[in-house]
Design an enzyme around this catalytic site. Structure first.
Site, PDB file in Angstrom:
ATOM      1  N   GLY A 126       0.825  -1.211   0.000  1.00 18.73           N
ATOM      2  CA  GLY A 126       0.000   0.000   0.000  1.00 18.73           C
ATOM      3  C   GLY A 126       0.856   1.256   0.000  1.00 18.73           C
ATOM      4  O   GLY A 126       0.956   1.953   1.024  1.00 18.73           O
ATOM      5  N   TYR A 127       1.502   1.536  -1.120  1.00 14.67           N
ATOM      6  CA  TYR A 127       2.323   2.738  -1.258  1.00 14.67           C
ATOM      7  C   TYR A 127       1.570   3.816  -2.048  1.00 14.67           C
ATOM      8  O   TYR A 127       1.260   4.882  -1.548  1.00 14.67           O
ATOM      9  CB  TYR A 127       3.625   2.409  -2.014  1.00 14.67           C
ATOM     10  CG  TYR A 127       4.799   1.932  -1.179  1.00 14.67           C
ATOM     11  CD1 TYR A 127       4.625   1.155  -0.046  1.00 14.67           C
ATOM     12  CD2 TYR A 127       6.104   2.232  -1.558  1.00 14.67           C
ATOM     13  CE1 TYR A 127       5.722   0.710   0.684  1.00 14.67           C
ATOM     14  CE2 TYR A 127       7.200   1.789  -0.834  1.00 14.67           C
ATOM     15  CZ  TYR A 127       6.998   1.035   0.284  1.00 14.67           C
ATOM     16  OH  TYR A 127       8.083   0.595   0.998  1.00 14.67           O
ATOM     17  N   THR A 160      -1.482  -4.348  -6.063  1.00 20.85           N
ATOM     18  CA  THR A 160      -1.457  -5.582  -6.857  1.00 20.85           C
ATOM     19  C   THR A 160      -2.000  -6.767  -6.066  1.00 20.85           C
ATOM     20  O   THR A 160      -1.559  -7.036  -4.941  1.00 20.85           O
ATOM     21  CB  THR A 160      -0.012  -5.883  -7.310  1.00 20.85           C
ATOM     22  OG1 THR A 160       0.429  -4.802  -8.112  1.00 20.85           O
ATOM     23  CG2 THR A 160       0.069  -7.171  -8.119  1.00 20.85           C
ATOM     24  N   GLU A 243      12.745  -4.224  -4.175  1.00 23.18           N
ATOM     25  CA  GLU A 243      11.703  -4.461  -5.187  1.00 23.18           C
ATOM     26  C   GLU A 243      12.305  -4.339  -6.590  1.00 23.18           C
ATOM     27  O   GLU A 243      12.090  -5.187  -7.448  1.00 23.18           O
ATOM     28  CB  GLU A 243      10.565  -3.448  -5.003  1.00 23.18           C
ATOM     29  CG  GLU A 243       9.490  -3.562  -6.082  1.00 23.18           C
ATOM     30  CD  GLU A 243       8.330  -2.568  -5.895  1.00 23.18           C
ATOM     31  OE1 GLU A 243       8.362  -1.772  -4.942  1.00 23.18           O
ATOM     32  OE2 GLU A 243       7.413  -2.598  -6.732  1.00 23.18           O
TER      33      GLU A 243
END
Ligand SMILES: Cc1cc2nc3c(=O)[nH]c(=O)nc-3n(C[C@H](O)[C@H](O)[C@H](O)COP(=O)(O)OP(=O)(O)OC[C@H]3O[C@@H](n4cnc5c(N)ncnc54)[C@H](O)[C@@H]3O)c2cc1C
Length: 397
Positions: A126-127, A160, A243
Site C-alpha cells: 500500500g504505497y 497488486t 523491489e
C-alpha cells in the site's frame, strides 16, 4: 566472480534440477507467471519451497534464508526459469520480509517472518495513491494516534492482487506538519480489519491484477508500526531497492528469447523462416546482446550482495534494462506470430479448456502478454524516475 561452475556447483545444480523436476506442481507446468490464477495456484510452489527451506534465498540464514552463494542463487533462478516456474510473489519475500527482519522488533519478526517463508500469508503493498506515484512522498493517507491504536483514513491505488491479501504494508502520514518525507510511517495492517475495501481495476489485457484500496477509520494496533514513527520513508526506500532489483527477471527473459527463437524458426516471411531474415535476426541478436550485458550487471549485484552490501541505487539500472528487455521480448513475439496474435484467446490454453486456438499454441496470449507488460516500465517506480535516481545517486549530476 568466476563464472565457471565448480564440481560442487554442478552437484548443486543437479540437486536443484532434480528437486524442481520431482516437486514442481504438475498442474502449474506451462502456466508461467500469470495474473489470472487462483490464490492456491499462486502459492503452491511457494509452500513447497517453504517446507524445503528454499523460499527466500536472499534472506540471511538466521531469518530462514538459504545461505547460498551468489552463484548458487544464479543457478537457482536459471533452473526455475528453465521450467517457467511460478515463483513466490515479491510482496512478502522480497519486500516486507527484508524490512521486518532489518527494522522490525523481535515480536514482529516472530509473528510475520514464518508466515512469509511458508507462503501461508499473502501481503499487499500500500504505497501509491492517486496523485502520489512518482512523487510518493506527497501521499495523503493519514494515521492518527488514538490511545493504543492508529486510525487510518485514505485511498491507495494499484494495489497488486490485494483481492487475495491477508496483510498489507502501508505508508501513512503520521505528522502532517513535517516536511513531506519526514512525517511518514510504515504500518502493517491486517486486511480483514473493518473499514478496508478493495475494489478491482481491470487492466488493458482484461485481467484483475490491481485494485483501489480504500481505508475508512481503520483501527490498527500501535504495535504494528515498523521501526520509529515518522521514519517510514527510510524503510520505504530500502524496500524499493529490493523491489527494483527483483524486477530485472534475467533468467526468465533468457527463456523468453529461446522461445522467441523457436517461434521465429517456425513462422515464415515469403517462405523464409523469420529467424533467417536479416531484419528479424538482427532484432533477436540485439536483444540477446542487451540481455547478456544485463546478466553480467545482475551477477555483479548478486556478488556484492553476497559480500554483505544490500541492493542500492544500482538496482535502478537493473530495473530499467530488465523491463525494457521484457517489453521488447513481448513486442518481437507479437511481431513473430503476426495475425495469430489478434484473437482474444484468454482461457484458451489452461484450466482444462479443449477449444482449438486459431493459430499455433505458442501464439495464444502473445497479445495479452504484449499489453500486460506495458506495466513494467511504470511499476516499481517508473523508468523515468529510475533515470533520475541514476543521474543523482550514481552519476552525481
Ligand atoms: C501493474 C501495476 C502494479 C502496481 N502495483 C502497485 C502495488 O502493488 N502497490 C503500490 O503501492 N503501487 C503499485 N503500482 C504503482 C506504481 O508504483 C506507480 O504507478 C508508479 O510509481 C508511477 O506512478 P503514477 O502511476 O502515479 O504515475 P505518475 O507519477 O503520475 O507519472 C506519470 C508519468 O510522468 C512521469 N514522471 C513523473 N514525475 C517525473 C519526474 N520527476 N521526472 C520525469 N518523469 C516523471 C512518469 O515517469 C510517468 O511516465 C503499480 C503500478 C502498475 C502499473
Amino acid at each position: 566472480m568466476n563464472l565457471e561452475f565448480s564440481p560442487e556447483e554442478i552437484a548443486f545444480r543437479d540437486e536443484v534440477r532434480a528437486f524442481i523436476r520431482d516437486n514442481y506442481p504438475k498442474e502449474l507446468v506451462g502456466l508461467g507467471n500469470r495474473e489470472d490464477l487462483t490464490r492456491e495456484q499462486f502459492l503452491a510452489w511457494h509452500k513447497i519451497l517453504g517446507k524445503k527451506g528454499w523460499s527466500a534465498p536472499a534472506w540471511p540464514k538466521k531469518y530462514g534464508g538459504t545461505g547460498w552463494t551468489s552463484t548458487q542463487r544464479y543457478i537457482w533462478s536459471e533452473e526455475n526459469a528453465r521450467v517457467d516456474a511460478l515463483m513466490p510473489l515479491p510482496f512478502g519475500i522480497s519486500m516486507v520480509g527484508p524490512v521486518i527482519y532489518t527494522f522490525g522488533n523481535e515480536e514482529q519478526k516472530a509473528k510475520h517472518l514464518p508466515g512469509i517463508l511458508a507462503g501461508d500469508v499473502w501481503w499487499a503493498q500500500g504505497y501509491s495513491e492517486p496523485g502520489a506515484g512518482s512523487d510518493l512522498a506527497s501521499l495523503k493517507t493519514t494515521a492518527v494516534r488514538d490511545g493504543d491504536h492508529y486510525v487510518i483514513n485514505g485511498q491507495k491505488t494499484w494495489t497488486t492482487l490485494a483481492q487475495h491479501a491477508d496483510w498489507g504494508f502501508f505508508l501513512c502520514r503520521t505528522d502532517p506538519s513535517a516536511k513531506a518525507q519526514e512525517g511518514i510511517s510504515f504500518i502493517l495492517v491486517d486486511m480483514k480489519t473493518p473499514g478496508i475495501e478493495v475494489r478491482p481495476i481491470k487492466l488493458i489485457d482484461g485481467t484483475h491484477e490491481v485494485n483501489e484500496t480504500w481505508l475508512t477509520d481503520v483501527r490498527v494496533p500501535v504495535e504494528n508500526l515498523v521501526g520509529k514513527e515518522n521514519e517510514g520513508w527510510t524503510y520505504a526506500k530500502f524496500l524499493l531497492a529490493h523491489e527494483r532489483s527483483g524486477i530485472a527477471g534475467v533468467a526468465r527473459s533468457k527463456r523468453g528469447v529461446e522461445r522467441l527463437r523457436s517461434i521465429a524458426s517456425q513462422e515464415t516471411l515469403d517462405g523464409t523462416p523469420l529467424i533467417k531474415t536479416d531484419e528479424f535476426a538482427r532484432k533477436i541478436s540485439q536483444l540477446e546482446i542487451d540481455l547478456t550485458a544485463l546478466e553480467f550487471t545482475e551477477l555483479r549485484t548478486l556478488a556484492s550482495e553476497a559480500a554483505g552490501k544490500g541492493p542500492g541505487p544500482e538496482s535502478s539500472i537493473l530495473k530499467i534494462k530488465g523491463t525494457e528487455i521484457q517489453q521488447r521480448l513481448t513486442e518481437l513475439t507479437l511481431e513473430a506470430v503476426g495475425n495469430y496474435g489478434a484473437p482474444y484467446a484468454r482461457g484458451m490454453d489452461h484450466f482444462g479448456s479443449n477449444e482449438i486456438g486459431v493459430g499455433p499454441d505458442y501464439s495464444n496470449f502473445s497479445a495479452d502478454a504484449y499489453f500486460n507488460m506495458r506495466k513494467t516500465s511504470i511499476y516499481g517506480g517508473s523508468n523515468e524516475i529510475q533515470r533520475n535516481i541514476i543521474s543523482k545517486m550514481i552519476l552525481g549530476l
